[in-house]
Design a protein around this motif. Sequence first.
Motif, PDB file in Angstrom:
ATOM      1  N   ASP A 280      -8.144 -14.226   6.027  1.00  0.00           N
ATOM      2  CA  ASP A 280      -9.594 -14.153   5.806  1.00  0.00           C
ATOM      3  C   ASP A 280     -10.196 -12.944   6.523  1.00  0.00           C
ATOM      4  OD1 ASP A 280      -9.613 -16.400   4.223  1.00  0.00           O
ATOM      5  OD2 ASP A 280     -10.242 -17.756   5.824  1.00  0.00           O
ATOM      6  N   LEU A 281      -9.696 -12.660   7.736  1.00  0.00           N
ATOM      7  CA  LEU A 281     -10.218 -11.492   8.458  1.00  0.00           C
ATOM      8  C   LEU A 281      -9.781 -10.205   7.774  1.00  0.00           C
ATOM      9  CD1 LEU A 281     -11.756 -10.210  10.742  1.00  0.00           C
ATOM     10  CD2 LEU A 281      -9.723 -10.420  12.193  1.00  0.00           C
ATOM     11  N   TRP A 282      -8.532 -10.151   7.313  1.00  0.00           N
ATOM     12  CA  TRP A 282      -8.093  -8.951   6.587  1.00  0.00           C
ATOM     13  C   TRP A 282      -8.956  -8.739   5.352  1.00  0.00           C
ATOM     14  CZ3 TRP A 282      -5.943  -5.461   9.072  1.00  0.00           C
ATOM     15  CH2 TRP A 282      -4.915  -5.682   9.988  1.00  0.00           C
ATOM     16  N   GLN A 283      -9.287  -9.825   4.663  1.00  0.00           N
ATOM     17  CA  GLN A 283     -10.141  -9.709   3.472  1.00  0.00           C
ATOM     18  C   GLN A 283     -11.532  -9.208   3.851  1.00  0.00           C
ATOM     19  OE1 GLN A 283      -9.143 -10.514  -0.021  1.00  0.00           O
ATOM     20  NE2 GLN A 283     -10.875  -9.072  -0.052  1.00  0.00           N
ATOM     21  N   ALA A 284     -12.078  -9.719   4.968  1.00  0.00           N
ATOM     22  CA  ALA A 284     -13.402  -9.290   5.416  1.00  0.00           C
ATOM     23  C   ALA A 284     -13.397  -7.805   5.780  1.00  0.00           C
ATOM     24  CB  ALA A 284     -13.845 -10.130   6.615  1.00  0.00           C
ATOM     25  N   LEU A 285     -12.369  -7.358   6.488  1.00  0.00           N
ATOM     26  CA  LEU A 285     -12.275  -5.943   6.856  1.00  0.00           C
ATOM     27  C   LEU A 285     -12.070  -5.072   5.616  1.00  0.00           C
ATOM     28  CD1 LEU A 285      -9.982  -6.282  10.022  1.00  0.00           C
ATOM     29  CD2 LEU A 285     -12.428  -5.764   9.998  1.00  0.00           C
ATOM     30  N   HIS A 286     -11.288  -5.581   4.671  1.00  0.00           N
ATOM     31  CA  HIS A 286     -11.049  -4.875   3.409  1.00  0.00           C
ATOM     32  C   HIS A 286     -12.368  -4.697   2.655  1.00  0.00           C
ATOM     33  CE1 HIS A 286      -9.707  -4.432  -0.829  1.00  0.00           C
ATOM     34  NE2 HIS A 286      -8.589  -3.923  -0.316  1.00  0.00           N
ATOM     35  N   ASP A 287     -13.162  -5.756   2.608  1.00  0.00           N
ATOM     36  CA  ASP A 287     -14.465  -5.692   1.926  1.00  0.00           C
ATOM     37  C   ASP A 287     -15.399  -4.704   2.613  1.00  0.00           C
ATOM     38  OD1 ASP A 287     -13.494  -7.661   0.262  1.00  0.00           O
ATOM     39  OD2 ASP A 287     -14.602  -9.294   1.229  1.00  0.00           O
ATOM     40  N   MET A 288     -15.452  -4.747   3.938  1.00  0.00           N
ATOM     41  CA  MET A 288     -16.380  -3.893   4.688  1.00  0.00           C
ATOM     42  C   MET A 288     -16.050  -2.417   4.506  1.00  0.00           C
ATOM     43  SD  MET A 288     -17.276  -5.776   8.288  1.00  0.00           S
ATOM     44  CE  MET A 288     -15.588  -5.852   8.817  1.00  0.00           C
ATOM     45  N   GLN A 289     -14.751  -2.108   4.427  1.00  0.00           N
ATOM     46  CA  GLN A 289     -14.352  -0.707   4.293  1.00  0.00           C
ATOM     47  C   GLN A 289     -14.314  -0.243   2.844  1.00  0.00           C
ATOM     48  OE1 GLN A 289     -10.866   0.412   6.564  1.00  0.00           O
ATOM     49  NE2 GLN A 289     -11.432  -0.876   8.296  1.00  0.00           N
ATOM     50  N   GLY A 290     -14.469  -1.180   1.911  1.00  0.00           N
ATOM     51  CA  GLY A 290     -14.434  -0.815   0.501  1.00  0.00           C
ATOM     52  C   GLY A 290     -13.131  -0.144   0.123  1.00  0.00           C
ATOM     53  N   SER A 291     -12.036  -0.641   0.665  1.00  0.00           N
ATOM     54  CA  SER A 291     -10.734   0.004   0.469  1.00  0.00           C
ATOM     55  C   SER A 291     -10.233  -0.146  -0.965  1.00  0.00           C
ATOM     56  CB  SER A 291      -9.713  -0.594   1.438  1.00  0.00           C
ATOM     57  OG  SER A 291      -8.429  -0.061   1.201  1.00  0.00           O
ATOM     58  N   ASP A 292      -9.559   0.884  -1.454  1.00  0.00           N
ATOM     59  CA  ASP A 292      -8.925   0.845  -2.774  1.00  0.00           C
ATOM     60  C   ASP A 292      -7.507   0.287  -2.711  1.00  0.00           C
ATOM     61  OD1 ASP A 292     -11.152   1.992  -4.008  1.00  0.00           O
ATOM     62  OD2 ASP A 292     -10.441   4.032  -3.618  1.00  0.00           O
ATOM     63  N   LEU A 293      -7.018   0.052  -1.506  1.00  0.00           N
ATOM     64  CA  LEU A 293      -5.677  -0.484  -1.340  1.00  0.00           C
ATOM     65  C   LEU A 293      -5.631  -1.959  -1.724  1.00  0.00           C
ATOM     66  CD1 LEU A 293      -4.813   1.004   2.186  1.00  0.00           C
ATOM     67  CD2 LEU A 293      -4.093   1.897  -0.040  1.00  0.00           C
ATOM     68  N   THR A 294      -4.450  -2.431  -2.117  1.00  0.00           N
ATOM     69  CA  THR A 294      -4.289  -3.871  -2.283  1.00  0.00           C
ATOM     70  C   THR A 294      -4.411  -4.515  -0.911  1.00  0.00           C
ATOM     71  OG1 THR A 294      -1.899  -3.880  -1.914  1.00  0.00           O
ATOM     72  CG2 THR A 294      -2.676  -3.467  -4.180  1.00  0.00           C
TER      73      THR A 294
END
Length: 525
Positions: free
Chosen positions: A159-173
């Motif tokens: 869940d934290l990885w998903q939150a950080l992924h969302d915040m950074q708007g990453s194009d990575l999987t």
Amino acid sequence: MNSLQQTLSHLTRHPAGKSLTVLSRGIEREALRVDKHGLLAMDEHPKALGSALTHSSITTDYSEALLEFITPVTQSVNELIERLGDIHKFTVSKLDEQYLWPLSMPCQVKDVDKIPLAYYGESHAGKMKTLYRQGLTHRYGAPMQVISGVHFNFSISDDLWQALHDMQGSDLTLEQFRSKGYFDMIRNYRRWVWVLPYLFGASPALCASFLGDKGSDIEFSRIGTGTLYLPHATSLRMSDLGYTNKEQYELGISYNSLEHYLETVSRAIRKPSKEFAKIGVKVDGEYRQLNDNVLQIENELYAPVRPKRVAKGSETPSQALARAGVEYIEVRALDVNPFTPLGISKEQVRLLDLFLLTALLTPSDAIDASEEQEIQANLQKVISHGRDPQLTLARDGQAIGLSQYLAQLFDKFAEVGEWLDSHNDRQPYQDALARWRPCVSDPAQTLSGQLLSQLQQADAPQSHWAMALSKQYNQRFEAYRYRRYTEQEFTEASKQSIEQQLLKEQQDHGSFDEFLKDYFKKALG
């Protein structure tokens, strides 16, 4: 890239931000078995503890006498420590007039040639584990292999990885982003790794018998006739005297990405060693080592941190990482804490949480050759001279006093600690910071400082001091009550592990030579 403060602020507003408090941890604690005189135990791994090959909680490392206790992964610090305590309780109850050595540096060993190698039975896998250790003996000598440490496994939630992924708007999987994030953490960990031996190093001294006849170029001070020490040392375990491999310094393992790491490890495990070739692999029909490369297998890579993923089947560590990315990291820079029966305390775990989360949430550039030299130099300085009040380190090419550098890091830890405690009924992280912050300005408060002070006050060999502790801790374990397991559960686990070992031996096919050939064919591709 967001700063630490910005990321914490974003997490405060994010619906899944509280997942920062969900941390998964595991501990692997090593401890030598010693007899009532403080000498290395020479007998077999106690049968009551089950099979060292297949038991999930109690195994051995290099020697039959070097126990290793493994906790399951848990998200509660209290549960983590209680499970470790239960494992200790059961183990000590099955030792016959033996004790657990409370230090990283080993007890007195009368004859290093008689240090018993760990035995894992007659299955091909068991024989390979013992042969690997035989190779370590030929390569580095047995004394280095009976040094003990504590490994700390750490991960954050999906869940934290998903939150950080969302915040950074990453194009990575998400899988790619997670691996990238763990390697960002690892690079900051390596920049700051000197903090761990400074605070938690507990091996500023060693028994003179450890050096044997080889001696040392280091100008040690002495306590009595039996104990050697360096006045400002923190962790001789991590020095060139301890668990290191000089041949590995030139391997150039990169932590700039998962891809770079896998590429450089792959190259390392294939690199031949002229020095180790002199040993021979199979001489007069008897194996001496698995191969004559710089690394026999990946486990021989002595690094203070490792990216990890639980392997499936016969996967190597790198194959597991290549399959699904980084799952957790393994901290390997911890000495055994002699001031607690378990070798590690809750307050250490809390500070490790803060250290690792700060490393994760702080921007982390790639490490170039110049910074790599800086990282290595800082670590070696702190290992040998960390408690020197005048010690300076390097940061971004500039000199900075250790205490100033550490104070600035503690301020960062405090930001993360306050955020975590805002989601707690109590203040465990601020309490942990209060426990360790005095060390910033007073090196005598560190574990190595306390240990050396007690040795000097006792004016007796370190082995006498340690043995008194061992006996005291045995008494405490006798009075200790199980909290998470029962004795019956441990007894049944031991029985089942022996049955599992026997089953492995019965299921093997072909010769050991064929097994090794097949293993390395799969491992090396």
